[in-house]
Design a protein around this motif. Structure first.
Motif, PDB file in Angstrom:
ATOM      1  N   ILE A   1      22.675 -22.856 -76.333  1.00  0.00           N
ATOM      2  CA  ILE A   1      22.639 -22.624 -77.780  1.00  0.00           C
ATOM      3  C   ILE A   1      24.056 -22.376 -78.284  1.00  0.00           C
ATOM      4  O   ILE A   1      24.450 -22.890 -79.335  1.00  0.00           O
ATOM      5  CB  ILE A   1      21.682 -21.477 -78.142  1.00  0.00           C
ATOM      6  CG1 ILE A   1      20.243 -21.977 -77.956  1.00  0.00           C
ATOM      7  CG2 ILE A   1      21.911 -20.991 -79.573  1.00  0.00           C
ATOM      8  CD1 ILE A   1      19.172 -20.954 -78.200  1.00  0.00           C
ATOM      9  N   GLY A   2      24.850 -21.613 -77.531  1.00  0.00           N
ATOM     10  CA  GLY A   2      26.251 -21.399 -77.908  1.00  0.00           C
ATOM     11  C   GLY A   2      27.016 -22.706 -77.981  1.00  0.00           C
ATOM     12  O   GLY A   2      27.797 -22.934 -78.914  1.00  0.00           O
ATOM     13  N   ILE A   3      26.772 -23.585 -77.029  1.00  0.00           N
ATOM     14  CA  ILE A   3      27.433 -24.898 -77.035  1.00  0.00           C
ATOM     15  C   ILE A   3      26.965 -25.709 -78.241  1.00  0.00           C
ATOM     16  O   ILE A   3      27.773 -26.294 -78.954  1.00  0.00           O
ATOM     17  CB  ILE A   3      27.170 -25.651 -75.707  1.00  0.00           C
ATOM     18  CG1 ILE A   3      27.922 -24.967 -74.559  1.00  0.00           C
ATOM     19  CG2 ILE A   3      27.582 -27.121 -75.817  1.00  0.00           C
ATOM     20  CD1 ILE A   3      27.530 -25.455 -73.172  1.00  0.00           C
ATOM     21  N   GLY A   4      25.665 -25.711 -78.482  1.00  0.00           N
ATOM     22  CA  GLY A   4      25.132 -26.446 -79.630  1.00  0.00           C
ATOM     23  C   GLY A   4      25.705 -25.937 -80.946  1.00  0.00           C
ATOM     24  O   GLY A   4      26.084 -26.719 -81.813  1.00  0.00           O
ATOM     25  N   LEU A   5      25.794 -24.622 -81.087  1.00  0.00           N
ATOM     26  CA  LEU A   5      26.338 -24.042 -82.318  1.00  0.00           C
ATOM     27  C   LEU A   5      27.834 -24.282 -82.463  1.00  0.00           C
ATOM     28  O   LEU A   5      28.348 -24.347 -83.577  1.00  0.00           O
ATOM     29  CB  LEU A   5      26.055 -22.538 -82.361  1.00  0.00           C
ATOM     30  CG  LEU A   5      24.604 -22.118 -82.542  1.00  0.00           C
ATOM     31  CD1 LEU A   5      24.460 -20.611 -82.400  1.00  0.00           C
ATOM     32  CD2 LEU A   5      24.078 -22.585 -83.886  1.00  0.00           C
ATOM     33  N   SER A   6      28.527 -24.412 -81.351  1.00  0.00           N
ATOM     34  CA  SER A   6      29.989 -24.539 -81.416  1.00  0.00           C
ATOM     35  C   SER A   6      30.464 -25.942 -81.798  1.00  0.00           C
ATOM     36  O   SER A   6      31.640 -26.134 -82.077  1.00  0.00           O
ATOM     37  CB  SER A   6      30.615 -24.134 -80.078  1.00  0.00           C
ATOM     38  OG  SER A   6      30.390 -25.122 -79.093  1.00  0.00           O
ATOM     39  N   PHE A   7      29.562 -26.918 -81.835  1.00  0.00           N
ATOM     40  CA  PHE A   7      30.003 -28.280 -82.138  1.00  0.00           C
ATOM     41  C   PHE A   7      30.558 -28.421 -83.556  1.00  0.00           C
ATOM     42  O   PHE A   7      31.476 -29.200 -83.775  1.00  0.00           O
ATOM     43  CB  PHE A   7      28.881 -29.294 -81.883  1.00  0.00           C
ATOM     44  CG  PHE A   7      28.751 -29.657 -80.433  1.00  0.00           C
ATOM     45  CD1 PHE A   7      29.756 -30.366 -79.788  1.00  0.00           C
ATOM     46  CD2 PHE A   7      27.637 -29.284 -79.715  1.00  0.00           C
ATOM     47  CE1 PHE A   7      29.646 -30.704 -78.447  1.00  0.00           C
ATOM     48  CE2 PHE A   7      27.523 -29.617 -78.374  1.00  0.00           C
ATOM     49  CZ  PHE A   7      28.525 -30.323 -77.742  1.00  0.00           C
ATOM     50  N   ASP A   8      30.002 -27.694 -84.518  1.00  0.00           N
ATOM     51  CA  ASP A   8      30.582 -27.720 -85.860  1.00  0.00           C
ATOM     52  C   ASP A   8      32.015 -27.193 -85.830  1.00  0.00           C
ATOM     53  O   ASP A   8      32.916 -27.777 -86.426  1.00  0.00           O
ATOM     54  CB  ASP A   8      29.770 -26.853 -86.830  1.00  0.00           C
ATOM     55  CG  ASP A   8      28.553 -27.568 -87.386  1.00  0.00           C
ATOM     56  OD1 ASP A   8      28.410 -28.784 -87.164  1.00  0.00           O
ATOM     57  OD2 ASP A   8      27.753 -26.899 -88.059  1.00  0.00           O
ATOM     58  N   SER A   9      32.197 -26.071 -85.139  1.00  0.00           N
ATOM     59  CA  SER A   9      33.538 -25.487 -85.036  1.00  0.00           C
ATOM     60  C   SER A   9      34.472 -26.413 -84.266  1.00  0.00           C
ATOM     61  O   SER A   9      35.651 -26.534 -84.605  1.00  0.00           O
ATOM     62  CB  SER A   9      33.476 -24.124 -84.337  1.00  0.00           C
ATOM     63  OG  SER A   9      32.711 -23.224 -85.109  1.00  0.00           O
ATOM     64  N   PHE A  10      33.951 -27.059 -83.232  1.00  0.00           N
ATOM     65  CA  PHE A  10      34.754 -28.011 -82.480  1.00  0.00           C
ATOM     66  C   PHE A  10      35.213 -29.148 -83.382  1.00  0.00           C
ATOM     67  O   PHE A  10      36.384 -29.529 -83.384  1.00  0.00           O
ATOM     68  CB  PHE A  10      33.950 -28.564 -81.296  1.00  0.00           C
ATOM     69  CG  PHE A  10      34.682 -29.604 -80.499  1.00  0.00           C
ATOM     70  CD1 PHE A  10      35.634 -29.232 -79.561  1.00  0.00           C
ATOM     71  CD2 PHE A  10      34.433 -30.956 -80.686  1.00  0.00           C
ATOM     72  CE1 PHE A  10      36.322 -30.186 -78.818  1.00  0.00           C
ATOM     73  CE2 PHE A  10      35.109 -31.920 -79.954  1.00  0.00           C
ATOM     74  CZ  PHE A  10      36.055 -31.527 -79.012  1.00  0.00           C
ATOM     75  N   ALA A  11      34.283 -29.676 -84.182  1.00  0.00           N
ATOM     76  CA  ALA A  11      34.627 -30.787 -85.077  1.00  0.00           C
ATOM     77  C   ALA A  11      35.660 -30.363 -86.112  1.00  0.00           C
ATOM     78  O   ALA A  11      36.612 -31.105 -86.394  1.00  0.00           O
ATOM     79  CB  ALA A  11      33.370 -31.301 -85.772  1.00  0.00           C
ATOM     80  N   VAL A  12      35.509 -29.157 -86.671  1.00  0.00           N
ATOM     81  CA  VAL A  12      36.510 -28.642 -87.619  1.00  0.00           C
ATOM     82  C   VAL A  12      37.849 -28.475 -86.924  1.00  0.00           C
ATOM     83  O   VAL A  12      38.898 -28.811 -87.477  1.00  0.00           O
ATOM     84  CB  VAL A  12      36.026 -27.311 -88.236  1.00  0.00           C
ATOM     85  CG1 VAL A  12      37.162 -26.574 -88.938  1.00  0.00           C
ATOM     86  CG2 VAL A  12      34.884 -27.567 -89.217  1.00  0.00           C
ATOM     87  N   SER A  13      37.831 -27.991 -85.700  1.00  0.00           N
ATOM     88  CA  SER A  13      39.072 -27.794 -84.951  1.00  0.00           C
ATOM     89  C   SER A  13      39.756 -29.113 -84.630  1.00  0.00           C
ATOM     90  O   SER A  13      40.986 -29.204 -84.676  1.00  0.00           O
ATOM     91  CB  SER A  13      38.787 -27.032 -83.650  1.00  0.00           C
ATOM     92  OG  SER A  13      38.286 -25.758 -83.951  1.00  0.00           O
ATOM     93  N   VAL A  14      38.978 -30.123 -84.286  1.00  0.00           N
ATOM     94  CA  VAL A  14      39.549 -31.452 -84.060  1.00  0.00           C
ATOM     95  C   VAL A  14      40.243 -31.921 -85.334  1.00  0.00           C
ATOM     96  O   VAL A  14      41.366 -32.429 -85.300  1.00  0.00           O
ATOM     97  CB  VAL A  14      38.473 -32.471 -83.602  1.00  0.00           C
ATOM     98  CG1 VAL A  14      39.005 -33.897 -83.649  1.00  0.00           C
ATOM     99  CG2 VAL A  14      37.994 -32.135 -82.198  1.00  0.00           C
ATOM    100  N   SER A  15      39.568 -31.707 -86.467  1.00  0.00           N
ATOM    101  CA  SER A  15      40.168 -32.090 -87.745  1.00  0.00           C
ATOM    102  C   SER A  15      41.443 -31.309 -88.015  1.00  0.00           C
ATOM    103  O   SER A  15      42.411 -31.863 -88.528  1.00  0.00           O
ATOM    104  CB  SER A  15      39.168 -31.867 -88.879  1.00  0.00           C
ATOM    105  OG  SER A  15      38.043 -32.678 -88.692  1.00  0.00           O
TER     106      SER A  15
END
Length: 189
Positions: A12-26
């Motif tokens: 669940i932590g990994i699933g939730l972190s994908f938005d943050s990952f995408a923002v961080s990539v940006s």
């Protein structure tokens, strides 16, 4: 706590972190010269809000849990499926909304942190409904988000922006699968 519970919290932590990952990539794409301390500031903000929101949701879910006990698993499933579906939709729809952002401006950083944490709030509500202790999930969600955000900024220097949207889709799929797991545990086990 069992190993299965820990793995569930981790997924669940990994699933939730994908938005943050995408923002961080940006952020990495926007500021390719990002310094380590700047990256830590962005990652810490994203992780803090990602850990805070499930805690707030848990308190609300716990407060109304007795009222909804007979349907709590359906609510948890519905919330996770809805958020997962929303993430998949956002991942498919590439609107380029992050192109003109200064991720180091405090108001922008807090806005991004809150925007990427709303789904974590809903997960916290479902944890409250299900009477799941919240301390470990909050720690796992925060730690996973921090690591994912740091990696996202690093990868942002080298990954095409299109890949960040694919990570949001994967995060949505993980949340939907976790919703099915909760539903299956209450209906069949």
């Amino acid at each position: 706590m069992t190993l299965v519970q820990f793995i569930t919290f981790l997924l669940i932590g990994i699933g939730l972190s994908f938005d943050s990952f995408a923002v961080s990539v940006s952020c990495g794409l926007l500021r390719r010269e990002i310094q380590f301390l700047q990256a830590c500031k962005v990652a810490a903000s994203l992780a803090f809000f990602q850990a805070l929101f499930p805690l707030l949701g848990w308190f609300i879910g716990s407060a109304v849990e007795n009222i909804l006990k007979s349907v709590d698993h359906w609510i948890a499933f519905g919330l996770l499926a809805a958020i997962g579906g929303k993430m998949i939709f956002e991942g498919i729809r590439d609107n380029g909304s992050l192109n003109n952002l200064d991720p180091f401006k405090t108001s922008v950083l807090i806005g991004l942190s809150i925007a990427t944490s709303i789904d974590a709030f809903v997960v916290g509500i479902s944890y409250g409904f299900l009477e799941i202790p919240i301390f470990l999930p909050v720690l796992v969600i925060g730690a996973v988000t921090f690591i994912a955000s740091m990696l996202g900024m690093l990868f942002g220097k080298y990954i095409p922006a299109k890949r960040s949207h694919q990570s949001i889709i994967l995060g949505g799929i993980i949340l939907i699968l976790m919703g099915f797991k909760i539903l299956a545990e209450h209906l069949w086990f």
